[in-house]
Design a protein around this motif. Structure first.
Motif, PDB file in Angstrom:
ATOM      1  N   GLN A  79     -23.889   3.369   2.318  1.00 15.13           N
ATOM      2  CA  GLN A  79     -24.013   1.838   2.117  1.00 15.13           C
ATOM      3  C   GLN A  79     -24.953   1.836   0.638  1.00 15.13           C
ATOM      4  OE1 GLN A  79     -25.338  -0.088   5.401  1.00 15.13           O
ATOM      5  NE2 GLN A  79     -23.590   0.302   6.648  1.00 15.13           N
ATOM      6  N   LYS A  80     -25.477   2.664   0.082  1.00 14.68           N
ATOM      7  CA  LYS A  80     -26.136   2.569  -0.973  1.00 14.68           C
ATOM      8  C   LYS A  80     -25.246   2.520  -2.260  1.00 14.68           C
ATOM      9  CE  LYS A  80     -30.221   2.943   0.831  1.00 14.68           C
ATOM     10  NZ  LYS A  80     -31.332   1.901   0.626  1.00 14.68           N
ATOM     11  N   SER A  81     -25.709   1.877  -3.505  1.00 18.20           N
ATOM     12  CA  SER A  81     -25.130   1.795  -4.778  1.00 18.20           C
ATOM     13  C   SER A  81     -26.057   2.423  -5.743  1.00 18.20           C
ATOM     14  CB  SER A  81     -24.798   0.457  -5.100  1.00 18.20           C
ATOM     15  OG  SER A  81     -24.066  -0.123  -4.186  1.00 18.20           O
ATOM     16  N   VAL A  82     -25.533   3.162  -6.654  1.00 21.39           N
ATOM     17  CA  VAL A  82     -26.215   3.704  -7.924  1.00 21.39           C
ATOM     18  C   VAL A  82     -25.988   2.843  -8.953  1.00 21.39           C
ATOM     19  CG1 VAL A  82     -26.574   5.523  -9.297  1.00 21.39           C
ATOM     20  CG2 VAL A  82     -25.847   5.970  -6.918  1.00 21.39           C
ATOM     21  N   MET A  83     -27.197   2.400  -9.460  1.00 22.08           N
ATOM     22  CA  MET A  83     -27.101   1.155 -10.552  1.00 22.08           C
ATOM     23  C   MET A  83     -28.030   1.687 -11.815  1.00 22.08           C
ATOM     24  SD  MET A  83     -25.625  -0.944  -8.741  1.00 22.08           S
ATOM     25  CE  MET A  83     -25.587  -2.556  -9.268  1.00 22.08           C
ATOM     26  N   GLY A 113     -41.768   0.770  -5.825  1.00 29.40           N
ATOM     27  CA  GLY A 113     -42.413  -0.215  -4.959  1.00 29.40           C
ATOM     28  C   GLY A 113     -41.468  -1.234  -4.547  1.00 29.40           C
ATOM     29  N   MET A 114     -40.421  -1.730  -5.099  1.00 25.78           N
ATOM     30  CA  MET A 114     -39.641  -2.761  -5.001  1.00 25.78           C
ATOM     31  C   MET A 114     -38.591  -2.021  -3.922  1.00 25.78           C
ATOM     32  SD  MET A 114     -38.751  -4.248  -8.616  1.00 25.78           S
ATOM     33  CE  MET A 114     -37.591  -5.574  -8.024  1.00 25.78           C
ATOM     34  N   GLY A 115     -38.440  -0.876  -3.530  1.00 26.50           N
ATOM     35  CA  GLY A 115     -37.699  -0.288  -2.482  1.00 26.50           C
ATOM     36  C   GLY A 115     -36.572   0.350  -2.955  1.00 26.50           C
ATOM     37  N   SER A 157     -29.514  -0.728  -1.965  1.00 28.53           N
ATOM     38  CA  SER A 157     -28.657  -1.494  -0.987  1.00 28.53           C
ATOM     39  C   SER A 157     -27.547  -2.427  -1.760  1.00 28.53           C
ATOM     40  CB  SER A 157     -29.439  -2.234   0.042  1.00 28.53           C
ATOM     41  OG  SER A 157     -30.222  -1.577   0.832  1.00 28.53           O
ATOM     42  N   PRO A 158     -26.513  -2.574  -1.570  1.00 32.74           N
ATOM     43  CA  PRO A 158     -25.646  -3.581  -2.070  1.00 32.74           C
ATOM     44  C   PRO A 158     -26.136  -4.747  -2.577  1.00 32.74           C
ATOM     45  CG  PRO A 158     -24.261  -2.132  -0.707  1.00 32.74           C
ATOM     46  CD  PRO A 158     -25.855  -1.871  -0.334  1.00 32.74           C
ATOM     47  N   LEU A 177     -30.125  -8.838  -8.691  1.00 34.72           N
ATOM     48  CA  LEU A 177     -31.089  -7.499  -9.155  1.00 34.72           C
ATOM     49  C   LEU A 177     -31.797  -7.580 -10.554  1.00 34.72           C
ATOM     50  CD1 LEU A 177     -28.913  -4.678  -7.969  1.00 34.72           C
ATOM     51  CD2 LEU A 177     -31.248  -5.091  -7.192  1.00 34.72           C
ATOM     52  N   GLU A 178     -30.936  -8.125 -11.413  1.00 34.44           N
ATOM     53  CA  GLU A 178     -31.410  -8.584 -12.708  1.00 34.44           C
ATOM     54  C   GLU A 178     -32.622  -9.299 -12.674  1.00 34.44           C
ATOM     55  OE1 GLU A 178     -27.550  -8.005 -15.540  1.00 34.44           O
ATOM     56  OE2 GLU A 178     -28.047  -9.748 -14.669  1.00 34.44           O
TER      57      GLU A 178
END
Length: 185
Positions: A6-10, A36-38, A56-57, A63-64
């Motif tokens: 369920q993770k996304s690479v950004m 630190g933001m997870g 996580s999605p 996110l920005e």
């Protein structure tokens, strides 16, 4: 479905850091702040604010804002953040939109990212009056451009983009994007 699937690479592109001794952001401190933001799997490329991370999605705009707000608190000055999915950058690199450009030592290939789809203020393709700077196309909140540095400076080209579009952009050299895309493999 497990948590990892369920993770996304950004990729976060930070604008205006570590340029000419201004707005210094040490990469180790940046990585620690993002951890630190997870976020996980944090990798940086160069000192100019290219960060690959896994999360996580989440909506990109969310996110920005989260990252920009946290970085401003941490470093004491605003840092504009533009985010793209790794899969989108890898798709762009695979497509190789510059494949027909005759590249030599004075040619620079650039991709400019926008937060929102740009409103074309020039007809594309566009060529500067001196022929040194070309904006080839606009697609998916980005512009593709070519600069001949034997005739003009990079800063002149960036001024053209800011004047004709917006300052809410960030630009990366094509070679940098190729390296970033490899960090996702």
């Amino acid at each position: 479905m497990n948590k990892e699937s369920q993770k996304s690479v950004m990729i976060a592109f930070l604008r205006g850091i570590n340029v000419g001794g201004h707005h210094k952001v040490p990469m180790a401190e940046l990585k620690t702040t993002l951890a630190g933001m997870g976020f996980s799997g944090i990798k940086t490329l160069l000192n100019s604010g290219n960060v690959v991370f896994t999360t996580s999605p989440t909506e990109i705009a969310t996110l920005e804002k989260q990252i920009a707000d946290t970085l401003e608190k941490q470093f004491g000055f605003p840092i504009p953040v533009l985010i793209r999915k790794m899969e989108d950058i890898q798709r762009l690199v695979k497509k190789n939109p510059f494949k027909d450009i005759d590249v030599h030592k004075d040619i620079r290939l650039y991709v400019t990212f926008f937060k929102a789809a740009p409103k074309n203020s020039v007809n594309l393709p566009w060529v500067s009056p001196d022929g040194s700077f070309q904006i080839l196309s606009s697609e998916d909140k980005m512009l593709l451009s070519v600069l001949d540095v034997s005739q003009a400076k990079t800063t002149d080209a960036m001024n053209v983009l800011e004047k004709n579009y917006t300052k809410d952009i960030t630009t990366r050299n094509w070679n940098t994007l190729v390296k970033i895309s490899n960090l996702g493999e």
